[in-house]
Design an enzyme around this catalytic site. Structure first.
Site, PDB file in Angstrom:
ATOM      1  N   SER A 168     -16.407   9.935  13.040  1.00 27.14           N
ATOM      2  CA  SER A 168     -16.589  10.433  11.681  1.00 27.14           C
ATOM      3  C   SER A 168     -17.719  11.478  11.637  1.00 27.14           C
ATOM      4  CB  SER A 168     -16.851   9.255  10.730  1.00 27.14           C
ATOM      5  OG  SER A 168     -16.697   9.626   9.394  1.00 27.14           O
ATOM      6  N   ASP A 181      -5.105   7.789   8.466  1.00 25.50           N
ATOM      7  CA  ASP A 181      -6.511   8.001   8.131  1.00 25.50           C
ATOM      8  C   ASP A 181      -6.640   8.825   6.856  1.00 25.50           C
ATOM      9  OD1 ASP A 181      -9.285   8.544   8.119  1.00 25.50           O
ATOM     10  OD2 ASP A 181      -9.359   8.577  10.302  1.00 25.50           O
ATOM     11  N   HIS A 232      -9.086   5.105   9.634  1.00 29.07           N
ATOM     12  CA  HIS A 232     -10.451   5.473  10.002  1.00 29.07           C
ATOM     13  C   HIS A 232     -11.220   4.367  10.730  1.00 29.07           C
ATOM     14  CE1 HIS A 232     -13.232   8.812   9.461  1.00 29.07           C
ATOM     15  NE2 HIS A 232     -14.204   7.969   9.180  1.00 29.07           N
TER      16      HIS A 232
END
Length: 418
Positions: free
Chosen positions: A190, A360, A393
């Site tokens: 991320s 995601d 994610h």
């Protein structure tokens, strides 16, 4: 907070902030948190212990605590797992390749240690012969110190991810490089991918980093999709800064808690499934891991950092922080618009492993496509792209299948770099 109810929509920044709402069903947002001024070995319950003692050595691994001070005075906590458990990994410690793990926003280094040793990325790497280093960026639980600034002061929180590129990442990479005498492998998730890509695009750290694996890359955020609908619709960044007036975005503090409770009351927002609503439909999380994750996270960040991330969503480009006026930008950058990070400048022969998921909601497939378009001239043999249709994610970090699907591939990639 009554004024908040009158807003027709909220900044996409609230999307980032809302991830912490998932804590509320499991743990009171008013639970105490002890501020750290003179030492970093303090957890949320005020129990004195570092990450090594609380999350690593209890599983039978060796672990060492390090500190490194950035050139702007922030004191960062770093943990090292130099080898696997007895009988695991093989080979002398001195020959092990160093790997630096960099977490994302609103979490810290514990994110790499949430599962059992057989399923936690840090321990998987250690057991496979790597010398593992875990970063904790400024403002997180173990890195709330500065040589002069108090973390309760606004000045301590006057930073964005630009500063992580300029100050934190160089200090962390240099620490590992000097301690091991070797170029390092890097794994980011991320926001940990964002600061790496920005740094590499400016030619920084390339001389000390052997390769990089980027999970759920978030260089571009324009196509972020969530189940929050109108409540997380785009609006001006100034709305959030006006609402908060806070330097520290502390998910467990009362002002942020009050703000988030108002959002929970909005029609159509399901505060009991926000991990899915925000990160996408994760395929491979188990209840105990999620529970452990929510007990350890989220962490503080600066409100200014979230504003910067929101600007990335709003503007559709990857730029340095926009100070909001031509005059202020001119004063900071020598030009009226914030400079852009040009990802096409990443050296084409630098080994990159990118892994992203079809479910995601934060690292959306279209936005990853924009990133890949910036890398279209990268040497084919140096760019490994992995697409996992069912992953969202959180699966990349705490998914129970990540070892077989993701980390075994990363380990092979690293070993192929020599």
């Amino acid at each position: 907070m009554a004024a908040l109810r009158k807003l027709p929509s909220l900044s996409i920044l609230s999307l980032v902030a809302l991830v912490i709402l998932a804590v509320e069903p499991y743990e009171s947002l008013s639970s105490s948190r002890k501020s750290v001024h003179s030492g970093f070995k303090t957890d949320y319950n005020g129990v004195g212990s570092g990450m090594c003692a609380s999350a690593v050595t209890v599983h039978g691994y060796k672990c060492q605590e390090f500190e490194v001070t950035t050139d702007d005075g922030y004191i960062l906590s770093v943990q090292r797992i130099p080898e696997g458990r007895v009988g695991g990994g093989g080979g002398p410690t001195t020959n092990r390749q160093p790997v630096l793990l960099q977490h994302g926003v609103l979490v810290d280094g514990v994110t790499w240690l949430q599962n059992s040793p057989a399923q936690s990325p840090a321990m998987i790497l250690a057991d496979n012969g790597f010398d593992v280093w875990i970063s904790n960026i400024r403002g997180t639980r173990y890195s709330r110190r500065h040589v002069t600034l108090d973390p309760d002061s606004a000045d301590y929180w006057n930073w964005t991810w630009d500063d992580l590129v300029v100050h934190d990442l160089p200090a962390l990479v240099d620490l590992v490089f000097k301690q091991t005498g070797q170029k390092i492998h890097y794994i980011g998730h991320s926001m940990g991918t964002l600061i790496a890509l920005a740094s590499f695009s400016e030619g920084k750290q390339i001389d000390k980093v052997k390769s990089a694996a980027l999970l759920s890359p978030v260089a571009y955020l324009s196509h972020m999709t969530t189940a929050l609908g109108d409540v997380a619709a785009r609006a001006f960044v100034s709305e959030i800064t006006t609402i908060f007036g806070l330097a520290e975005f502390n998910p467990r503090g009362e002002p942020v808690s009050d703000f988030l409770k108002v959002l929970c009351a909005q029609a159509g927002v399901d505060c009991y499934d926000l991990i899915t609503a925000l990160t996408g439909k994760n395929c491979c999380l188990n209840a105990s891991t999620v529970d452990h994750f929510l007990k350890n996270e989220p962490q503080s960040t600066s409100t200014k950092n979230l504003v910067h991330l929101s600007q990335t969503v709003r503007d559709g480009v990857l730029s340095k922080y926009d100070y909001g006026s031509n005059d202020f930008n001119q004063a900071h950058y020598g030009e009226t618009k914030p400079p852009r990070y040009n990802l096409t400048n990443i050296p084409h022969d630098f080994p990159l492993f990118l892994s992203y998921g079809g479910q995601d909601a934060l690292s959306d497939v279209q936005d990853v496509g924009t990133l890949l378009d910036n890398l279209k001239y990268h040497d084919v043999e140096k760019l490994h792209i992995q697409y996992i249709k069912d992953y969202a994610h959180a699966d990349f970090i705490i998914g129970i299948t990540a070892k077989d699907i993701v980390y075994n591939q990363i380990i092979s990639f690293f070993r192929n770099q020599g």
